[in-house]
Motif scaffolding. Structure first.
Motif, PDB file in Angstrom:
ATOM      1  N   SER A  38       0.936  -1.099  -0.086  1.00 38.27           N
ATOM      2  CA  SER A  38       0.063   0.057   0.112  1.00 38.27           C
ATOM      3  C   SER A  38       0.961   1.203  -0.014  1.00 38.27           C
ATOM      4  O   SER A  38       0.623   2.359  -0.612  1.00 38.27           O
ATOM      5  N   SER A  39       2.017   1.298   0.786  1.00 38.39           N
ATOM      6  CA  SER A  39       2.820   2.327   0.745  1.00 38.39           C
ATOM      7  C   SER A  39       3.614   2.572  -0.635  1.00 38.39           C
ATOM      8  O   SER A  39       3.746   3.912  -0.870  1.00 38.39           O
ATOM      9  N   ILE A  40       3.943   1.499  -1.107  1.00 37.48           N
ATOM     10  CA  ILE A  40       4.907   1.611  -2.314  1.00 37.48           C
ATOM     11  C   ILE A  40       3.636   2.309  -3.455  1.00 37.48           C
ATOM     12  O   ILE A  40       4.045   3.142  -4.076  1.00 37.48           O
ATOM     13  N   THR A  41       2.320   1.846  -3.385  1.00 41.60           N
ATOM     14  CA  THR A  41       1.473   2.542  -4.415  1.00 41.60           C
ATOM     15  C   THR A  41       1.481   4.133  -4.055  1.00 41.60           C
ATOM     16  O   THR A  41       1.339   4.975  -4.863  1.00 41.60           O
ATOM     17  N   GLU A  42       1.706   4.604  -2.826  1.00 42.68           N
ATOM     18  CA  GLU A  42       1.635   5.913  -2.384  1.00 42.68           C
ATOM     19  C   GLU A  42       2.703   6.566  -2.788  1.00 42.68           C
ATOM     20  O   GLU A  42       2.455   7.810  -3.276  1.00 42.68           O
ATOM     21  N   VAL A  43       3.950   6.159  -2.668  1.00 43.06           N
ATOM     22  CA  VAL A  43       5.179   6.595  -3.444  1.00 43.06           C
ATOM     23  C   VAL A  43       5.001   6.842  -4.780  1.00 43.06           C
ATOM     24  O   VAL A  43       5.385   7.821  -5.311  1.00 43.06           O
ATOM     25  N   ARG A  44       4.421   5.894  -5.428  1.00 43.03           N
ATOM     26  CA  ARG A  44       4.493   5.955  -6.964  1.00 43.03           C
ATOM     27  C   ARG A  44       3.440   6.964  -7.280  1.00 43.03           C
ATOM     28  O   ARG A  44       3.850   7.981  -8.351  1.00 43.03           O
ATOM     29  N   ASP A  45       2.329   7.298  -6.503  1.00 42.09           N
ATOM     30  CA  ASP A  45       1.526   8.450  -6.764  1.00 42.09           C
ATOM     31  C   ASP A  45       2.176   9.959  -6.478  1.00 42.09           C
ATOM     32  O   ASP A  45       1.622  10.575  -7.115  1.00 42.09           O
ATOM     33  N   LEU A  46       3.221   9.788  -5.827  1.00 35.08           N
ATOM     34  CA  LEU A  46       3.972  11.062  -5.597  1.00 35.08           C
ATOM     35  C   LEU A  46       4.658  11.501  -6.681  1.00 35.08           C
ATOM     36  O   LEU A  46       5.475  12.659  -6.661  1.00 35.08           O
ATOM     37  N   LEU A  47       5.543  10.276  -7.502  1.00 30.94           N
ATOM     38  CA  LEU A  47       6.196  10.668  -8.338  1.00 30.94           C
ATOM     39  C   LEU A  47       5.614  11.351  -9.498  1.00 30.94           C
ATOM     40  O   LEU A  47       4.397  11.297  -9.786  1.00 30.94           O
ATOM     41  N   ARG A  48       6.254  11.927 -10.236  1.00 31.95           N
ATOM     42  CA  ARG A  48       5.882  12.457 -11.668  1.00 31.95           C
ATOM     43  C   ARG A  48       4.989  11.478 -12.429  1.00 31.95           C
ATOM     44  O   ARG A  48       5.744  10.586 -12.606  1.00 31.95           O
ATOM     45  N   GLU A  50       5.107  10.478 -15.588  1.00 32.49           N
ATOM     46  CA  GLU A  50       6.083   9.756 -16.342  1.00 32.49           C
ATOM     47  C   GLU A  50       6.868   8.745 -15.757  1.00 32.49           C
ATOM     48  O   GLU A  50       7.409   7.872 -16.459  1.00 32.49           O
ATOM     49  N   ASP A  51       6.975   8.892 -14.584  1.00 38.11           N
ATOM     50  CA  ASP A  51       7.712   8.076 -13.931  1.00 38.11           C
ATOM     51  C   ASP A  51       7.343   7.146 -12.765  1.00 38.11           C
ATOM     52  O   ASP A  51       7.961   6.244 -12.156  1.00 38.11           O
ATOM     53  N   ALA A  75       9.477   9.278  -1.592  1.00 38.40           N
ATOM     54  CA  ALA A  75       9.458   9.705  -2.952  1.00 38.40           C
ATOM     55  C   ALA A  75      10.683  10.606  -3.470  1.00 38.40           C
ATOM     56  O   ALA A  75      10.854  10.508  -4.500  1.00 38.40           O
ATOM     57  N   ALA A  76      11.052  11.415  -2.723  1.00 39.83           N
ATOM     58  CA  ALA A  76      12.008  12.204  -2.859  1.00 39.83           C
ATOM     59  C   ALA A  76      13.425  11.684  -3.138  1.00 39.83           C
ATOM     60  O   ALA A  76      14.120  12.053  -4.040  1.00 39.83           O
ATOM     61  N   GLY A  80      15.270  11.714  -6.830  1.00 41.55           N
ATOM     62  CA  GLY A  80      16.745  11.583  -6.859  1.00 41.55           C
ATOM     63  C   GLY A  80      17.439  10.539  -7.466  1.00 41.55           C
ATOM     64  O   GLY A  80      18.529  10.787  -8.367  1.00 41.55           O
ATOM     65  N   PHE A  81      16.933   9.405  -7.169  1.00 36.16           N
ATOM     66  CA  PHE A  81      17.437   8.113  -7.652  1.00 36.16           C
ATOM     67  C   PHE A  81      17.407   8.178  -9.319  1.00 36.16           C
ATOM     68  O   PHE A  81      18.373   7.858 -10.140  1.00 36.16           O
ATOM     69  N   LEU A  82      16.133   8.461  -9.897  1.00 40.25           N
ATOM     70  CA  LEU A  82      15.983   8.538 -11.203  1.00 40.25           C
ATOM     71  C   LEU A  82      16.850   9.636 -11.872  1.00 40.25           C
ATOM     72  O   LEU A  82      17.329   9.259 -12.872  1.00 40.25           O
ATOM     73  N   ARG A  83      16.957  10.988 -11.366  1.00 43.78           N
ATOM     74  CA  ARG A  83      17.579  12.101 -11.916  1.00 43.78           C
ATOM     75  C   ARG A  83      19.092  11.718 -11.995  1.00 43.78           C
ATOM     76  O   ARG A  83      19.727  11.756 -13.116  1.00 43.78           O
TER      77      ARG A  83
END
Length: 303
Positions: A38-48, A50-51, A75-76, A80-83
Protein backbone atom coordinates in the motif's frame (compact mmCIF):
# COMPACT_ATOMS: atom_id res chain seq x y z
CA UNK A 1 39.95 -18.70 10.20
CA UNK A 2 39.61 -18.90 6.42
CA UNK A 3 36.22 -17.98 5.03
CA UNK A 4 36.62 -19.54 1.56
CA UNK A 5 33.53 -19.27 -0.57
CA UNK A 6 31.05 -18.66 2.23
CA UNK A 7 28.59 -15.98 1.27
CA UNK A 8 29.08 -12.48 2.56
CA UNK A 9 25.36 -12.08 3.05
CA UNK A 10 24.82 -14.68 5.75
CA UNK A 11 21.52 -13.08 6.70
CA UNK A 12 20.06 -14.19 3.37
CA UNK A 13 20.93 -17.85 3.80
CA UNK A 14 20.63 -18.53 7.53
CA UNK A 15 17.32 -19.93 8.81
CA UNK A 16 15.50 -19.45 12.09
CA UNK A 17 16.20 -22.09 14.70
CA UNK A 18 12.78 -23.04 16.05
CA UNK A 19 9.36 -23.63 14.53
CA UNK A 20 7.59 -21.05 16.69
CA UNK A 21 10.07 -18.38 15.68
CA UNK A 22 9.58 -19.28 12.02
CA UNK A 23 5.79 -19.10 12.23
CA UNK A 24 5.94 -15.78 14.09
CA UNK A 25 8.38 -14.35 11.58
CA UNK A 26 6.26 -15.52 8.66
CA UNK A 27 3.13 -13.89 10.10
CA UNK A 28 4.91 -10.61 10.79
CA UNK A 29 6.53 -10.71 7.37
CA UNK A 30 3.19 -11.19 5.61
CA UNK A 31 1.72 -8.25 7.51
CA UNK A 32 4.71 -6.07 6.67
CA UNK A 33 4.50 -6.91 2.96
CA UNK A 34 0.80 -6.03 2.89
CA UNK A 35 1.41 -2.64 4.49
CA UNK A 36 4.43 -2.01 2.26
CA UNK A 37 2.45 -2.74 -0.92
CA UNK A 38 0.00 0.00 0.00
CA UNK A 39 2.85 2.39 0.85
CA UNK A 40 4.61 1.69 -2.45
CA UNK A 41 1.46 2.66 -4.30
CA UNK A 42 1.45 5.92 -2.35
CA UNK A 43 5.08 6.59 -3.31
CA UNK A 44 4.31 5.96 -6.98
CA UNK A 45 1.44 8.46 -6.82
CA UNK A 46 3.86 11.11 -5.48
CA UNK A 47 6.27 10.72 -8.41
CA UNK A 48 5.87 12.54 -11.70
CA UNK A 49 3.24 10.84 -13.92
CA UNK A 50 5.84 9.78 -16.47
CA UNK A 51 7.93 8.15 -13.72
CA UNK A 52 5.40 6.52 -11.41
CA UNK A 53 5.75 3.07 -13.01
CA UNK A 54 9.45 3.22 -13.93
CA UNK A 55 11.10 1.99 -10.74
CA UNK A 56 10.61 -1.56 -9.40
CA UNK A 57 8.71 -2.10 -6.16
CA UNK A 58 11.87 -3.45 -4.48
CA UNK A 59 13.67 -0.12 -4.93
CA UNK A 60 10.69 1.86 -3.66
CA UNK A 61 10.53 -0.48 -0.67
CA UNK A 62 14.14 0.41 0.14
CA UNK A 63 13.25 4.11 -0.06
CA UNK A 64 10.41 3.55 2.40
CA UNK A 65 12.64 1.57 4.75
CA UNK A 66 15.24 4.35 4.78
CA UNK A 67 12.62 6.86 5.94
CA UNK A 68 10.62 4.53 8.22
CA UNK A 69 7.59 4.44 5.97
CA UNK A 70 7.38 8.17 5.20
CA UNK A 71 6.07 8.14 1.63
CA UNK A 72 6.89 11.80 0.91
CA UNK A 73 10.55 11.40 1.88
CA UNK A 74 10.74 8.04 0.12
CA UNK A 75 9.40 9.61 -3.09
CA UNK A 76 12.05 12.34 -2.86
CA UNK A 77 14.82 9.71 -2.73
CA UNK A 78 13.23 7.77 -5.60
CA UNK A 79 13.11 10.96 -7.67
CA UNK A 80 16.76 11.72 -6.83
CA UNK A 81 17.68 8.17 -7.79
CA UNK A 82 15.99 8.54 -11.17
CA UNK A 83 17.57 11.91 -11.89
CA UNK A 84 21.08 10.76 -11.03
CA UNK A 85 20.96 7.46 -12.91
CA UNK A 86 19.69 9.22 -16.01
CA UNK A 87 22.31 11.96 -15.75
CA UNK A 88 25.18 9.43 -15.84
CA UNK A 89 23.43 6.86 -18.08
CA UNK A 90 23.65 4.10 -15.47
CA UNK A 91 20.96 1.39 -15.42
CA UNK A 92 18.55 1.28 -12.49
CA UNK A 93 20.05 -2.10 -11.51
CA UNK A 94 23.77 -2.46 -12.28
CA UNK A 95 24.78 -5.90 -13.64
CA UNK A 96 27.78 -7.63 -12.05
CA UNK A 97 29.43 -8.19 -15.42
CA UNK A 98 29.47 -4.42 -16.04
CA UNK A 99 31.79 -3.89 -13.06
CA UNK A 100 33.81 -7.13 -12.95
CA UNK A 101 37.22 -5.48 -13.39
CA UNK A 102 36.55 -2.96 -10.63
CA UNK A 103 35.14 -5.68 -8.36
CA UNK A 104 38.28 -7.80 -8.68
CA UNK A 105 40.50 -4.85 -7.76
CA UNK A 106 39.46 -5.20 -4.11
CA UNK A 107 39.12 -1.43 -3.83
CA UNK A 108 35.66 -2.00 -2.35
CA UNK A 109 34.76 -5.14 -0.40
CA UNK A 110 31.84 -6.23 1.75
CA UNK A 111 32.95 -7.84 5.01
CA UNK A 112 31.21 -11.06 6.14
CA UNK A 113 29.15 -11.09 9.30
CA UNK A 114 30.33 -13.04 12.31
CA UNK A 115 28.79 -16.51 12.42
CA UNK A 116 25.24 -16.43 13.78
CA UNK A 117 24.93 -12.65 13.57
CA UNK A 118 23.11 -12.75 10.25
CA UNK A 119 20.38 -15.06 11.54
CA UNK A 120 19.72 -12.90 14.57
CA UNK A 121 19.57 -9.71 12.49
CA UNK A 122 17.30 -11.32 9.93
CA UNK A 123 14.88 -12.55 12.58
CA UNK A 124 14.82 -9.14 14.28
CA UNK A 125 14.20 -7.45 10.92
CA UNK A 126 11.25 -9.71 10.05
CA UNK A 127 9.71 -9.22 13.51
CA UNK A 128 10.35 -5.48 13.58
CA UNK A 129 6.75 -4.54 12.73
CA UNK A 130 5.18 -7.12 15.04
CA UNK A 131 3.15 -5.40 17.74
CA UNK A 132 4.29 -7.75 20.50
CA UNK A 133 7.98 -7.53 19.66
CA UNK A 134 10.09 -4.91 21.39
CA UNK A 135 12.15 -2.79 19.07
CA UNK A 136 15.71 -4.05 18.92
CA UNK A 137 18.81 -1.91 18.86
CA UNK A 138 19.00 -0.76 15.25
CA UNK A 139 22.13 1.35 15.66
CA UNK A 140 24.36 -1.66 14.93
CA UNK A 141 24.99 -1.78 11.14
CA UNK A 142 24.14 -4.98 9.28
CA UNK A 143 26.74 -4.55 6.53
CA UNK A 144 30.23 -3.11 6.23
CA UNK A 145 31.73 -1.76 3.02
CA UNK A 146 35.48 -1.16 2.91
CA UNK A 147 37.15 1.44 0.71
CA UNK A 148 40.87 0.88 0.13
CA UNK A 149 41.86 4.23 -1.35
CA UNK A 150 45.35 3.02 -2.33
CA UNK A 151 43.75 0.63 -4.84
CA UNK A 152 42.03 3.45 -6.71
CA UNK A 153 44.24 3.00 -9.78
CA UNK A 154 43.10 4.46 -13.09
CA UNK A 155 45.44 2.06 -14.90
CA UNK A 156 42.88 -0.60 -14.03
CA UNK A 157 39.57 1.29 -14.11
CA UNK A 158 38.30 4.83 -14.38
CA UNK A 159 37.10 6.55 -11.21
CA UNK A 160 33.55 6.35 -12.55
CA UNK A 161 33.87 2.58 -12.96
CA UNK A 162 35.03 2.28 -9.34
CA UNK A 163 32.09 4.43 -8.23
CA UNK A 164 29.69 2.33 -10.28
CA UNK A 165 31.13 -0.81 -8.67
CA UNK A 166 30.61 0.59 -5.18
CA UNK A 167 27.02 1.34 -6.11
CA UNK A 168 26.59 -2.23 -7.38
CA UNK A 169 27.67 -3.58 -3.98
CA UNK A 170 25.34 -1.22 -2.16
CA UNK A 171 22.46 -2.28 -4.40
CA UNK A 172 23.06 -5.92 -3.58
CA UNK A 173 23.61 -5.55 0.16
CA UNK A 174 20.53 -3.36 0.62
CA UNK A 175 18.43 -6.15 -0.86
CA UNK A 176 18.57 -7.55 2.68
CA UNK A 177 15.80 -6.40 5.01
CA UNK A 178 18.19 -6.24 7.98
CA UNK A 179 20.46 -3.86 6.07
CA UNK A 180 17.52 -1.68 5.05
CA UNK A 181 16.60 -1.28 8.72
CA UNK A 182 20.03 -1.19 10.37
CA UNK A 183 22.12 0.48 7.69
CA UNK A 184 25.74 0.20 6.61
CA UNK A 185 29.16 0.95 8.05
CA UNK A 186 31.81 2.41 5.74
CA UNK A 187 35.52 1.96 6.45
CA UNK A 188 37.74 4.28 4.39
CA UNK A 189 41.36 3.10 4.58
CA UNK A 190 43.81 5.77 3.41
CA UNK A 191 47.01 3.90 4.34
CA UNK A 192 49.86 4.66 1.96
CA UNK A 193 47.94 7.36 0.08
CA UNK A 194 49.56 10.69 -0.81
CA UNK A 195 47.13 13.55 -1.13
CA UNK A 196 48.81 15.00 -4.22
CA UNK A 197 48.62 11.70 -6.07
CA UNK A 198 44.99 11.23 -5.05
CA UNK A 199 44.04 14.68 -6.33
CA UNK A 200 45.68 13.92 -9.66
CA UNK A 201 43.59 10.76 -9.88
CA UNK A 202 40.22 12.22 -8.93
CA UNK A 203 38.91 15.11 -11.00
CA UNK A 204 36.18 17.60 -10.18
CA UNK A 205 33.67 15.63 -12.24
CA UNK A 206 34.49 12.53 -10.20
CA UNK A 207 34.05 14.41 -6.92
CA UNK A 208 30.74 15.83 -8.07
CA UNK A 209 29.51 12.40 -9.19
CA UNK A 210 30.67 10.86 -5.93
CA UNK A 211 28.54 13.31 -3.94
CA UNK A 212 25.46 13.21 -6.17
CA UNK A 213 25.34 9.41 -6.38
CA UNK A 214 24.59 9.18 -2.65
CA UNK A 215 23.16 12.48 -1.49
CA UNK A 216 19.39 12.05 -1.67
CA UNK A 217 19.78 9.63 -4.59
CA UNK A 218 20.23 6.20 -3.03
CA UNK A 219 18.17 4.51 -0.29
CA UNK A 220 20.57 3.54 2.46
CA UNK A 221 21.17 4.39 6.09
CA UNK A 222 24.81 5.20 6.81
CA UNK A 223 25.32 4.16 10.43
CA UNK A 224 29.05 4.58 10.77
CA UNK A 225 31.98 6.04 8.82
CA UNK A 226 35.52 5.13 9.85
CA UNK A 227 38.40 7.04 8.24
CA UNK A 228 41.78 5.40 8.83
CA UNK A 229 45.20 7.02 8.37
CA UNK A 230 43.92 10.11 6.57
CA UNK A 231 46.84 12.23 5.26
CA UNK A 232 47.45 15.21 7.53
CA UNK A 233 47.20 17.56 4.57
CA UNK A 234 43.74 16.24 3.77
CA UNK A 235 42.04 17.88 6.74
CA UNK A 236 40.65 20.73 4.65
CA UNK A 237 39.20 18.32 2.08
CA UNK A 238 37.73 16.11 4.81
CA UNK A 239 36.14 19.16 6.38
CA UNK A 240 34.62 20.26 3.08
CA UNK A 241 33.24 16.80 2.34
CA UNK A 242 31.75 16.33 5.80
CA UNK A 243 29.90 19.62 5.45
CA UNK A 244 28.02 18.03 2.54
CA UNK A 245 26.62 15.44 4.94
CA UNK A 246 23.67 15.91 7.23
CA UNK A 247 24.47 16.82 10.86
CA UNK A 248 23.21 13.41 11.98
CA UNK A 249 25.61 11.58 9.66
CA UNK A 250 28.51 13.88 10.57
CA UNK A 251 28.20 12.72 14.18
CA UNK A 252 28.80 9.15 13.02
CA UNK A 253 32.23 9.82 11.52
CA UNK A 254 35.19 8.43 13.44
CA UNK A 255 38.88 8.84 12.69
CA UNK A 256 41.59 6.32 13.49
CA UNK A 257 45.32 6.05 13.01
CA UNK A 258 47.36 2.85 13.05
CA UNK A 259 50.17 4.56 14.93
CA UNK A 260 47.84 5.51 17.79
CA UNK A 261 45.99 2.21 18.19
CA UNK A 262 43.21 3.23 15.81
CA UNK A 263 42.71 -0.36 14.65
CA UNK A 264 41.90 -1.48 18.19
CA UNK A 265 39.18 1.16 18.36
CA UNK A 266 37.80 -0.03 15.01
CA UNK A 267 37.86 -3.67 16.18
CA UNK A 268 36.10 -2.73 19.41
CA UNK A 269 33.39 -0.96 17.42
CA UNK A 270 32.79 -3.43 14.58
CA UNK A 271 34.71 -6.61 15.39
CA UNK A 272 31.85 -8.30 17.24
CA UNK A 273 29.61 -7.93 14.20
CA UNK A 274 31.93 -8.39 11.21
CA UNK A 275 34.90 -10.60 10.41
CA UNK A 276 37.72 -8.07 10.06
CA UNK A 277 40.80 -8.88 7.96
CA UNK A 278 44.27 -8.45 9.41
CA UNK A 279 44.65 -5.12 7.61
CA UNK A 280 41.80 -3.78 9.76
CA UNK A 281 42.87 -5.27 13.07
CA UNK A 282 41.15 -8.66 12.78
CA UNK A 283 42.29 -12.17 11.91
CA UNK A 284 39.91 -13.18 9.11
CA UNK A 285 41.28 -14.43 5.80
CA UNK A 286 38.97 -13.08 3.13
CA UNK A 287 38.58 -14.67 -0.31
CA UNK A 288 37.09 -11.72 -2.15
CA UNK A 289 37.59 -13.22 -5.62
CA UNK A 290 35.33 -16.11 -4.60
CA UNK A 291 32.64 -13.57 -3.71
CA UNK A 292 33.07 -11.86 -7.09
CA UNK A 293 32.69 -15.24 -8.79
CA UNK A 294 29.45 -15.73 -6.88
CA UNK A 295 28.06 -12.37 -7.99
CA UNK A 296 28.87 -13.22 -11.61
CA UNK A 297 27.36 -16.70 -11.33
CA UNK A 298 24.08 -15.29 -10.03
CA UNK A 299 23.55 -13.23 -13.19
CA UNK A 300 23.47 -14.29 -16.84
CA UNK A 301 26.36 -13.06 -18.93
CA UNK A 302 25.63 -10.16 -21.26
CA UNK A 303 27.15 -12.15 -24.09
Amino acid sequence: MAIGKRQVFQCASETLDDKAGTEHATSAGDERRCVQKSSITEVRDLLRPEDNEVLPAALLGKCLAQHKGNAVKAAAVADGFLRFRRSVAWPFRIPAHDVESALRSGMHMLLPLQRGTGRRMHQAAVLQDSSDTAKSDLTVPAACLTYNVALLQQSQCSVEEFQKMGTFLMERVTDQLAVQQRGVALVVDCAGVELGSLLRTIGLADLRRGVLMWRGAFPCRLRRIWVLDAPGSASAICGALTRLLTPRVRKRIRFGCRTTDGLSELADDLGDVFELPESLGGRASLNWNAEVDRYLALEPSAS
